[in-house]
Enzyme design. Sequence first.
Site, PDB file in Angstrom:
ATOM      1  N   ALA A  23       0.863  -1.173   0.000  1.00 33.66           N
ATOM      2  CA  ALA A  23       0.000   0.000   0.000  1.00 33.66           C
ATOM      3  C   ALA A  23       0.903   1.228   0.000  1.00 33.66           C
ATOM      4  O   ALA A  23       2.079   1.150   0.379  1.00 33.66           O
ATOM      5  CB  ALA A  23      -0.890  -0.012   1.234  1.00 33.66           C
ATOM      6  N   GLY A  53       0.708  -4.973   1.013  1.00 41.31           N
ATOM      7  CA  GLY A  53      -0.514  -5.022   0.217  1.00 41.31           C
ATOM      8  C   GLY A  53      -0.291  -5.660  -1.150  1.00 41.31           C
ATOM      9  O   GLY A  53      -1.226  -6.210  -1.737  1.00 41.31           O
ATOM     10  N   GLU A 112      -0.614  -9.241  -0.580  1.00 43.78           N
ATOM     11  CA  GLU A 112      -2.031  -9.506  -0.268  1.00 43.78           C
ATOM     12  C   GLU A 112      -2.888  -9.480  -1.538  1.00 43.78           C
ATOM     13  O   GLU A 112      -3.777 -10.311  -1.701  1.00 43.78           O
ATOM     14  CB  GLU A 112      -2.520  -8.478   0.761  1.00 43.78           C
ATOM     15  N   GLU A 146       4.929  -5.001   6.988  1.00 45.11           N
ATOM     16  CA  GLU A 146       4.206  -3.924   7.689  1.00 45.11           C
ATOM     17  C   GLU A 146       4.752  -3.687   9.092  1.00 45.11           C
ATOM     18  O   GLU A 146       4.792  -2.563   9.580  1.00 45.11           O
ATOM     19  CB  GLU A 146       2.710  -4.254   7.768  1.00 45.11           C
TER      20      GLU A 146
HETATM   21  C1  HXC Z   1       5.034   4.382  -1.299  1.00 44.34           C
HETATM   22  C2  HXC Z   1       6.937   3.399  -2.130  1.00 44.34           C
HETATM   23  C3  HXC Z   1       6.582   2.165  -1.552  1.00 44.34           C
HETATM   24  C4  HXC Z   1       5.355   2.092  -0.842  1.00 44.34           C
HETATM   25  C5  HXC Z   1       8.464   1.928  -2.569  1.00 44.34           C
HETATM   26  N1  HXC Z   1       8.114   3.214  -2.741  1.00 44.34           N
HETATM   27  N2  HXC Z   1       7.556   1.269  -1.857  1.00 44.34           N
HETATM   28  N3  HXC Z   1       6.164   4.488  -1.992  1.00 44.34           N
HETATM   29  N4  HXC Z   1       4.619   3.218  -0.740  1.00 44.34           N
HETATM   30  N5  HXC Z   1       4.916   0.961  -0.300  1.00 44.34           N
HETATM   31  C6  HXC Z   1       8.842   4.253  -3.464  1.00 44.34           C
HETATM   32  C7  HXC Z   1      10.026   4.789  -2.694  1.00 44.34           C
HETATM   33  O1  HXC Z   1       9.611   5.762  -1.778  1.00 44.34           O
HETATM   34  C8  HXC Z   1      10.861   5.365  -3.812  1.00 44.34           C
HETATM   35  O2  HXC Z   1      10.346   6.590  -4.234  1.00 44.34           O
HETATM   36  C9  HXC Z   1      10.608   4.402  -4.949  1.00 44.34           C
HETATM   37  O3  HXC Z   1       9.388   3.719  -4.652  1.00 44.34           O
HETATM   38  C10 HXC Z   1      11.690   3.344  -5.100  1.00 44.34           C
HETATM   39  O4  HXC Z   1      11.852   2.714  -3.847  1.00 44.34           O
HETATM   40  P1  HXC Z   1      13.292   2.503  -3.157  1.00 44.34           P
HETATM   41  O5  HXC Z   1      13.044   2.218  -1.738  1.00 44.34           O
HETATM   42  O6  HXC Z   1      14.196   3.625  -3.492  1.00 44.34           O
HETATM   43  O7  HXC Z   1      13.780   1.199  -3.931  1.00 44.34           O
HETATM   44  P2  HXC Z   1      14.746   0.044  -3.408  1.00 44.34           P
HETATM   45  O8  HXC Z   1      15.917   0.630  -2.649  1.00 44.34           O
HETATM   46  O9  HXC Z   1      15.020  -0.806  -4.590  1.00 44.34           O
HETATM   47  O10 HXC Z   1      13.886  -0.780  -2.327  1.00 44.34           O
HETATM   48  C11 HXC Z   1      12.753  -1.504  -2.742  1.00 44.34           C
HETATM   49  C12 HXC Z   1      11.902  -1.917  -1.507  1.00 44.34           C
HETATM   50  C13 HXC Z   1      11.583  -0.639  -0.668  1.00 44.34           C
HETATM   51  C14 HXC Z   1      12.657  -2.920  -0.649  1.00 44.34           C
HETATM   52  C15 HXC Z   1      10.634  -2.569  -2.041  1.00 44.34           C
HETATM   53  O11 HXC Z   1      11.034   0.362  -1.534  1.00 44.34           O
HETATM   54  C16 HXC Z   1      10.607  -0.868   0.425  1.00 44.34           C
HETATM   55  O12 HXC Z   1      10.926  -1.381   1.472  1.00 44.34           O
HETATM   56  N6  HXC Z   1       9.342  -0.425   0.197  1.00 44.34           N
HETATM   57  C17 HXC Z   1       8.313  -0.492   1.226  1.00 44.34           C
HETATM   58  C18 HXC Z   1       7.820  -1.897   1.409  1.00 44.34           C
HETATM   59  C19 HXC Z   1       6.755  -1.968   2.471  1.00 44.34           C
HETATM   60  O13 HXC Z   1       6.990  -1.639   3.659  1.00 44.34           O
HETATM   61  N7  HXC Z   1       5.565  -2.365   2.071  1.00 44.34           N
HETATM   62  C20 HXC Z   1       4.425  -2.472   3.003  1.00 44.34           C
HETATM   63  C21 HXC Z   1       3.654  -1.183   2.987  1.00 44.34           C
HETATM   64  S1  HXC Z   1       2.386  -1.241   4.161  1.00 44.34           S
HETATM   65  P3  HXC Z   1      11.061   8.004  -3.856  1.00 44.34           P
HETATM   66  O14 HXC Z   1      10.314   9.001  -4.686  1.00 44.34           O
HETATM   67  O15 HXC Z   1      10.849   8.178  -2.406  1.00 44.34           O
HETATM   68  O16 HXC Z   1      12.489   7.836  -4.239  1.00 44.34           O
HETATM   69  C22 HXC Z   1       1.169  -2.109   3.441  1.00 44.34           C
HETATM   70  C23 HXC Z   1      -0.053  -2.250   4.294  1.00 44.34           C
HETATM   71  C24 HXC Z   1      -1.120  -3.026   3.589  1.00 44.34           C
HETATM   72  O17 HXC Z   1       1.260  -2.583   2.359  1.00 44.34           O
HETATM   73  C25 HXC Z   1      -2.324  -3.093   4.469  1.00 44.34           C
HETATM   74  C26 HXC Z   1      -3.583  -3.125   3.689  1.00 44.34           C
HETATM   75  C27 HXC Z   1      -3.774  -1.905   2.906  1.00 44.34           C
END
Ligand code: HXC
Length: 258
Positions: A65, A109, A112, A132
């Site tokens: 998400a 997400g 999911e 998360e």
């Molecule tokens: C918003 C995101 C994002 C996310 C990545 N980006 N994941 N933006 N929401 N979930 C954005 C980053 O901010 C960045 O943009 C760009 O995508 C590239 O990401 P990087 O981190 O620079 O890439 P990398 O170093 O290759 O790392 C990849 C990654 C990392 C390991 C996937 O991005 C990451 O950990 N993302 C978050 C994963 C996460 O926690 N997902 C769960 C979210 S909570 P900018 O512009 O900033 O450079 C969830 C709850 C669901 O899903 C519940 C139900 C709805």
Amino acid sequence: MAYENILVETRGSVGLITLNRPKALNALCTPLIRELGQALDAFEADAEIGAIVLTGSEKAFAAGADIKEMSGKSYMDVYMEDFITNGWERITTCRKPVIAAVAGYALGGGCEVAMMCDFIIAADNARFGQPEITIGTMPGAGGTQRLTRFVGKSKAMEMCLTGRQMTAEEAERAGLVSRIVPLADLLDDALKTATRIASMSRPVVMMVKESVNRSYEVSLKEGLLFERRVFHSTFATEDQKEGMAAFVEKRQPNFRHR
Ligand code: HXC
């Protein structure tokens, strides 16, 4: 229909939806989820479409998400808009089969959403996880429930408590994905698989999907009864007559989806 966050195409009898926010690794923002629902509605209503493929990019199916969108929300915001029931679950109400073709990250997400599809074909670079907990929250779209049913308590608990990612191999061993294919073949393979499903009798395909899904909801005895009743009802279709006649006459069936 003009979409901003997804690409929507048809490939013969298959509807193809590609998540398309490459700069955010396909983070699932509200407009994207809304568009996904609209695309599914359109394919569901299109009699030419027999199956749907949902995919992302080579680097990310979806990295979760949208954290930037969520970060400012209050408890009242998420409660009142029923975040995330609102919209996301459209995938699970789709009557036509939806295949997730997953390459790269399927996190939070993203994992999911992949699990809401009917099955997952994974590229060899796929990574699945529920991170998360690392941002102070927890799965909210099935991560603690569907993942546990797919891979069992031990792996699901470890993944949700630590945020550890699973490789494609581990995901296949654990039963999360149906098959692994080389990254370069992922889309072709998913489209071929969907085309094969779309060539079957549409009503019978829907009955199979409904019956397999029923196994998640009811006891074995009730599920077997449901299956038998639905099996009986396939004999009310023209396609069952055609399918069995074609076998006896040693020819290919010509299903008319009725
Ligand atoms: C918003 C995101 C994002 C996310 C990545 N980006 N994941 N933006 N929401 N979930 C954005 C980053 O901010 C960045 O943009 C760009 O995508 C590239 O990401 P990087 O981190 O620079 O890439 P990398 O170093 O290759 O790392 C990849 C990654 C990392 C390991 C996937 O991005 C990451 O950990 N993302 C978050 C994963 C996460 O926690 N997902 C769960 C979210 S909570 P900018 O512009 O900033 O450079 C969830 C709850 C669901 O899903 C519940 C139900 C709805």
